[in-house]
Design a protein around this motif. Structure first.
Motif, short mmCIF file in Angstrom:
data_model
loop_
_atom_site.label_atom_id
_atom_site.label_comp_id
_atom_site.label_asym_id
_atom_site.label_seq_id
_atom_site.Cartn_x
_atom_site.Cartn_y
_atom_site.Cartn_z
N VAL A 12 18.71 -1.05 13.16
CA VAL A 12 17.41 -1.67 12.90
C VAL A 12 16.80 -2.16 14.21
N PHE A 13 17.65 -2.56 15.16
CA PHE A 13 17.19 -3.00 16.47
C PHE A 13 17.15 -1.84 17.48
N LEU A 14 18.16 -1.01 17.49
CA LEU A 14 18.33 -0.04 18.56
C LEU A 14 17.39 1.16 18.45
N ALA A 15 16.86 1.45 17.27
CA ALA A 15 16.02 2.64 17.11
C ALA A 15 14.59 2.43 17.60
N VAL A 16 14.11 1.20 17.59
CA VAL A 16 12.70 0.94 17.89
C VAL A 16 12.32 1.26 19.34
N PRO A 17 13.16 0.96 20.35
CA PRO A 17 12.75 1.26 21.74
C PRO A 17 12.43 2.72 21.99
N GLY A 75 8.74 -4.42 28.12
CA GLY A 75 10.08 -4.51 28.71
C GLY A 75 10.94 -5.59 28.08
N TRP A 76 10.40 -6.79 27.96
CA TRP A 76 11.15 -7.88 27.33
C TRP A 76 11.46 -7.55 25.87
N PHE A 77 10.50 -6.97 25.17
CA PHE A 77 10.70 -6.60 23.77
C PHE A 77 11.86 -5.61 23.62
N MET A 126 15.31 -14.09 20.84
CA MET A 126 14.39 -14.91 21.62
C MET A 126 13.72 -14.08 22.72
N VAL A 127 14.51 -13.22 23.37
CA VAL A 127 13.93 -12.33 24.39
C VAL A 127 12.92 -11.39 23.74
N GLN A 128 13.26 -10.87 22.58
CA GLN A 128 12.35 -10.00 21.84
C GLN A 128 11.06 -10.73 21.48
N GLY A 129 11.18 -11.98 21.03
CA GLY A 129 10.00 -12.77 20.69
C GLY A 129 9.12 -13.05 21.89
N PHE A 130 9.74 -13.28 23.05
CA PHE A 130 8.96 -13.49 24.27
C PHE A 130 8.16 -12.24 24.61
N GLY A 131 8.80 -11.08 24.50
CA GLY A 131 8.09 -9.83 24.76
C GLY A 131 6.96 -9.59 23.78
N VAL A 141 14.32 -4.95 25.86
CA VAL A 141 15.59 -5.56 26.27
C VAL A 141 16.13 -6.46 25.16
N GLY A 142 15.25 -7.23 24.54
CA GLY A 142 15.69 -8.10 23.46
C GLY A 142 16.27 -7.32 22.30
N LEU A 143 15.64 -6.20 21.95
CA LEU A 143 16.16 -5.36 20.88
C LEU A 143 17.54 -4.80 21.22
N LEU A 144 17.71 -4.36 22.46
CA LEU A 144 18.99 -3.81 22.88
C LEU A 144 20.09 -4.87 22.87
N VAL A 145 19.75 -6.08 23.34
CA VAL A 145 20.74 -7.17 23.33
C VAL A 145 21.12 -7.52 21.90
N ALA A 146 20.12 -7.66 21.02
CA ALA A 146 20.40 -8.01 19.63
C ALA A 146 21.19 -6.91 18.93
N GLY A 147 20.81 -5.65 19.18
CA GLY A 147 21.48 -4.55 18.50
C GLY A 147 22.92 -4.34 18.92
#
Length: 470
Positions: free
Chosen positions: A173-178, A90-92, A113-118, A94-100
């Protein structure tokens, strides 16, 4: 005639298949994202006018991951790996979506940072899943599959990321991974839900203190990364403060006896850190050396690094199939290969030496990592009581990250000296990598203490060899 092994001896047996596929897919996604972001970040920094925060976009992710690894270890030991795994996903995501979707660089750093926490929560939870859901005879094969899961991202990740950035835009690069992360987690969940909750459903005493020290280590690691990007007095002050913070926090996060290489788990954690630091510091130098001294293009230099990724996968495959009694000797063999291979790469600095010699050396180094990494992961689980698998898996990965951060800061300081790097600079940086690998090879006989020897057990038999040779 080849007979098929019984279901309990097969990684993709019906009751393990979904969990294995999902776990390997999650590791592949973590690997792809780590490699792809490095390719996309220069474009991101230019698009968001955020070059000043470029280093923090990586250092902040690393710091958050350090904290999450400790939290996940405590959580897994108290409640099992299921919740930490889902929170990690979940954190991973959310972090990707925020960054993207970030309109400014500051928000992108927050997303990272949120992505790294996840990622930190998820990585430790997956290790605990291996320890609790797979029989001991399959654990080396699982970790070999995890190592192989890095190969395809290593081969195609940067190229795919470049194409995505060029044709679709860096945000994808961020938005496709979830899109892939959630289905992969569902596959793992089908097996993880069979793992019961530990009898002790409360965190162990001192958990809050350990998390506080993890925060101190994470901040120090980020400061070390950021300070390495600076110059002059500011760099000295920041790096010095970071090292003081790490010196105070690391002994409280890693197993007692880590700094003196005590027999057993402390040495296992230390060897993983030394191996990770040696390989990463050499990997940073090689493309720079080839491009500046031998005129290689970025693509050609990247192909050289690919040989190490492929041989790493080969080494992981080999260690998963050798006799169990060899488990305690594999780290010594692997670290010796890493030492010899990296020392051979040093010869590539000399103009008279063909580049092919250095390429072979890097392949040998990668083979050594493939033999070393999974075997140390298996030893960590073998040396852990059921209620300690989370904490010890956390320590193993913390050792990786913290040792790598310190050594990369050291080699970065060497690179920063002088107006332009030359052969002497590359030799000095590679010498640091060789020194780490050699120290690990010399200490490798201390990986298993005699106290864990159990008659007839594969790890116990290996412990005999390891303890007698120490």
């Amino acid at each position: 005639m080849v007979t098929e092994p019984p279901a309990s001896d097969r990684l993709y047996a019906p009751h393990l298949r979904a969990m294995t596929v999902g776990s390997v897919a999650l590791v592949s996604l973590l690997a792809f994202e780590a490699l792809a972001v490095g390719t996309a970040m220069p474009t991101v920094a230019a698009a968001l006018d955020g070059l000043a925060l470029y280093g923090l976009a990586f250092g902040g992710t690393f710091a958050a991951g350090v904290i999450a690894m400790v939290v996940s270890g405590i959580w897994c030991d108290a409640r099992g790996p299921r919740r930490p795994m889902w929170h990690g996903v979940g954190w991973f995501v959310v972090g990707l979506l925020v960054a993207g979707s970030a309109p400014v660089m500051e928000l992108l750093v927050v997303g990272r940072m949120v992505q790294g926490f996840g990622s930190g929560l998820l990585t430790v939870a997956l290790y605990v899943v291996v320890g609790q859901a797979y029989p001991e005879n399959l654990r080396r094969k699982v970790f070999a599959a995890f190592a192989a899961a890095w190969v395809v991202p290593s081969l195609v990740g940067p190229a795919v990321a470049g194409l995505v950035v060029e044709h679709l835009g860096w945000r994808w690069v961020f938005l496709a991974v979830p899109v892939v992360a959630v289905p992969a987690a569902l596959l793992v969940h089908s097996g993880v839900r069979q793992i019961g909750t530990p009898a002790a459903s409360r965190p162990a005493p001192g958990a809050r203190t350990r998390i506080a020290w993890a925060c101190a280590a994470g901040v120090s690691a980020a400061l070390l990364h950021y300070g390495g990007q600076q110059r002059g007095v500011l760099a000295v002050v920041l790096v010095g403060a970071a090292l003081v913070g790490l010196a105070g926090s690391v002994p409280r996060l890693l197993p007692a006896g880590f700094l003196r290489a005590a027999r057993g788990l402390p040495t296992v954690v230390g060897l993983r850190g030394l191996a990770a630091a040696a390989f990463a510091s050499a990997e940073v130098v090689i493309p720079l050396m080839l491009s500046r001294e031998r005129g290689f293009s970025p693509t050609a230099a990247g192909l050289v690094l690919t040989t190490g990724a492929l041989s790493w996968s080969l080494g992981a495959w080999v260690q998963g199939r050798v006799a169990p009694r060899s488990l305690a000797t594999l780290p010594r063999v692997g670290l010796t290969c890493l030492t010899v291979g990296t020392a051979t790469v040093m010869l590539g600095v000399l103009p008279a030496v063909p580049v092919a010699v250095g390429v072979v050396g890097w392949a040998v180094a990668g083979l050594g990592m493939g033999l070393t990494y999974p075997s140390l992961s298996v030893l960590t689980l073998a040396l852990s009581a059921p209620g300690e698998q989370g904490r010890n898996s956390s320590s193993l990965q913390l050792g990786d990250n913290l040792c790598t951060a310190v050594v990369l800061a050291l080699t970065g300081s060497v690179l920063a000296v002088g107006a332009a790097p030359g052969p002497g600079t590359y030799l000095a940086m590679l010498a640091v990598a060789v020194g780490c690998a050699l120290l690990g090879a010399l200490l490798a006989g201390r990986v298993v203490p005699p106290a864990v020897i159990r008659p007839g057990d594969g790890v116990g038999d290996a412990a005999v060899a390891g303890s007698r040779s120490a």
